[in-house]
Design a protein around this motif. Sequence first.
Motif, PDB file in Angstrom:
ATOM      1  N   PRO A   1       1.129  -5.747  -0.006  1.00  0.00           N
ATOM      2  CA  PRO A   1       0.317  -4.549   0.223  1.00  0.00           C
ATOM      3  C   PRO A   1       1.025  -3.237  -0.086  1.00  0.00           C
ATOM      4  O   PRO A   1       0.942  -2.276   0.676  1.00  0.00           O
ATOM      5  N   LEU A   2       1.764  -3.166  -1.217  1.00  0.00           N
ATOM      6  CA  LEU A   2       2.328  -1.886  -1.623  1.00  0.00           C
ATOM      7  C   LEU A   2       1.216  -0.962  -2.109  1.00  0.00           C
ATOM      8  O   LEU A   2       0.119  -1.402  -2.417  1.00  0.00           O
TER       9      LEU A   2
ATOM     10  N   SER B   1       1.867   1.653  -7.310  1.00  0.00           N
ATOM     11  CA  SER B   1       3.237   1.191  -7.485  1.00  0.00           C
ATOM     12  C   SER B   1       3.282  -0.281  -7.849  1.00  0.00           C
ATOM     13  O   SER B   1       2.611  -1.106  -7.269  1.00  0.00           O
ATOM     14  N   SER B   2       4.056  -0.603  -8.868  1.00  0.00           N
ATOM     15  CA  SER B   2       4.329  -1.995  -9.205  1.00  0.00           C
ATOM     16  C   SER B   2       5.839  -2.218  -9.255  1.00  0.00           C
ATOM     17  O   SER B   2       6.332  -3.063  -9.983  1.00  0.00           O
ATOM     18  N   ARG B   3       6.562  -1.419  -8.486  1.00  0.00           N
ATOM     19  CA  ARG B   3       8.018  -1.450  -8.544  1.00  0.00           C
ATOM     20  C   ARG B   3       8.587  -2.666  -7.827  1.00  0.00           C
ATOM     21  O   ARG B   3       8.115  -3.046  -6.760  1.00  0.00           O
TER      22      ARG B   3
ATOM     23  N   GLY C   1      12.897   6.236   3.578  1.00  0.00           N
ATOM     24  CA  GLY C   1      11.696   6.913   3.117  1.00  0.00           C
ATOM     25  C   GLY C   1      11.178   6.469   1.760  1.00  0.00           C
ATOM     26  O   GLY C   1      10.188   7.018   1.272  1.00  0.00           O
ATOM     27  N   LYS C   2      11.793   5.472   1.109  1.00  0.00           N
ATOM     28  CA  LYS C   2      11.360   5.039  -0.220  1.00  0.00           C
ATOM     29  C   LYS C   2      10.271   3.971  -0.088  1.00  0.00           C
ATOM     30  O   LYS C   2      10.464   2.796  -0.421  1.00  0.00           O
ATOM     31  N   ALA C   3       9.102   4.429   0.342  1.00  0.00           N
ATOM     32  CA  ALA C   3       8.024   3.511   0.713  1.00  0.00           C
ATOM     33  C   ALA C   3       7.350   2.842  -0.478  1.00  0.00           C
ATOM     34  O   ALA C   3       6.577   1.897  -0.303  1.00  0.00           O
ATOM     35  N   LEU C   4       7.617   3.306  -1.720  1.00  0.00           N
ATOM     36  CA  LEU C   4       7.003   2.691  -2.889  1.00  0.00           C
ATOM     37  C   LEU C   4       7.686   1.384  -3.279  1.00  0.00           C
ATOM     38  O   LEU C   4       7.193   0.652  -4.136  1.00  0.00           O
TER      39      LEU C   4
END
Length: 423
Positions: free
Chosen positions: A45-46, A50-52, A94-97
Motif C-alpha cells: 500500500p505505498l 511511487s514505485s520505488r 520521513g521517507k514515506a515513499l
Amino acid sequence: MRGLKMLLSASAVATTATPALAQDIMFKPIIEARLRYETVDQDGPLPLTSSRDADAVTMRMRAGGELSSGPFSFLAEAEGTLAIDESYNSGVNGKALYPIVPDPETVEVNRVQLQYKTKPLIVTVGRQRINLDDQRFVGSVAWRQNEQTFDAVRAEYMGVKNLKVDLTYAISARTIWGIDGGKFGAANRPTHIDGDNIFANISYKSKLGTLTGFAYLVDQDEPVAALLRNSSQTYGFRFAGAAPLAKKVKLSYLASYARQSDYAKNPVDYKADFVTAELGLEVASFKLTGGYELLGSDGDATGIAGGFAFQTPFATLHKFNGWADKFLTTPGTGIQNYYGGIAYTVPKLGKMGPLVASFIYHRFSSDRLSIHYGDEYNAQVTLKIDKHLSALVKYADYDRKGIASFAGDADTRKFWAQIDYAL
C-alpha cells in the motif's frame, strides 16, 4: 643494618603484591561491526505515485569493554549505525515513499551494567541485553542493526541442581528506533518504552528436555494507536528437548502454550491463546523441521472492532512468522502459521566453515474468519569465514492471497547481503 633489611623486605613484598593485584583486574574489549545491504520490493500500500524500491546500505559499530575483578564486573558499550545509502524509509526519517527498512541512523549507549556473578547466582543491574528461551516473548532483536536492550534488574539463581529461577524487573525498553524515535509522526516508534515490566522464568532440566514455566507482566506507559493495548499479562509453559534415534540421527521437539489478557492501563478487555508445536529431524548433515504456531484472537474484545489478538511487543519478532516481517504486530483476527523447512550443513569449506544453507515455507491464515493471508518462502546461506568474520545472504518472498487483510498486507520481496566482524 637491621632496619635496612626490614625496609628491603617490605619493598620486596610490595613489589610482588602489585602484579598480583593487577592480575586480579581483567579487561575484555568489545568491538563488533556489521555491513549490510538490504533491498525491499513491495507492491502497495505505498502511495500510487511511487514505485520505488528501498535500497539500504548500513554500517553498524559497537565498541566498549568489560572490567572484571572476582565476582564483580562493569560493562559499557556504545552503538552507532550509519546509513551509507539512505534510499529507504527507516520508520523515523520521513521517507514515506519507500518501503520500511527499520535500521535508522543512530548513536547511543547500548549497554551499561554492573554484574555480580557466582556459580549459583548472577545479578545484573543497568542497561542490558535480555534473551529468554527462544526469544519468542523477550529478546534483543539482534537481526536489526540497533538492538533492543532493557533498563532493568535481573537475578538468575542456579543453586539447585537442574533448576533455574530467572527474574527481571524492567523500567524501560530501549527500542530499535534509536535517537530519532517518534519523529515525523512515528509516535508508535519511540526511542524507549517506559513502564513496569516483570519477566519471570522457572525452568527444570531433565534427560528428556527443559520444562519452563513463565509469567510476563507488561505495563507500558506509551500508547499504541491511542490505546495502551500492549500492556498485558501472559502465563504459560514451554517444553523443549532432543533425543538421539540412531548414529547421526536426532529428533528434537518443542511445545508451548500461553494465555494472555489485558493488564494494568490497557483499556481493552481481551483474552487470547498462544500455541506452538515443532518437530525436527537431523540426519547427518540434513535437518528437517515442521511446526505450527497460533497467536489467537478474541473477537469479543471490548472497544476494538474486528477483535484483538495475542501480542509479543518485546520479542525478537524477525525469528518468527517469516523474514519478510509482515506480522510484527499480530492482526486483529490472529495468526495461524504452518511451516516446514530443510537445512544442510557443510562443516568445513577449505579453511572456512561451517556453511549452512536453509529453506523455509510458511502458510499464514487467521485464527478467526477463515482468512488465508498468504504464503512466504525464505532462503538463507551463512558462512563462517574465520574466527572473527562471517557472511550471510538471505531472501524472503511473501505472496499475499486475496484482498489485503491487515495494514501492510502486500506482496513483498526482500534480499540481504551481510558481513559481520566480532573481536
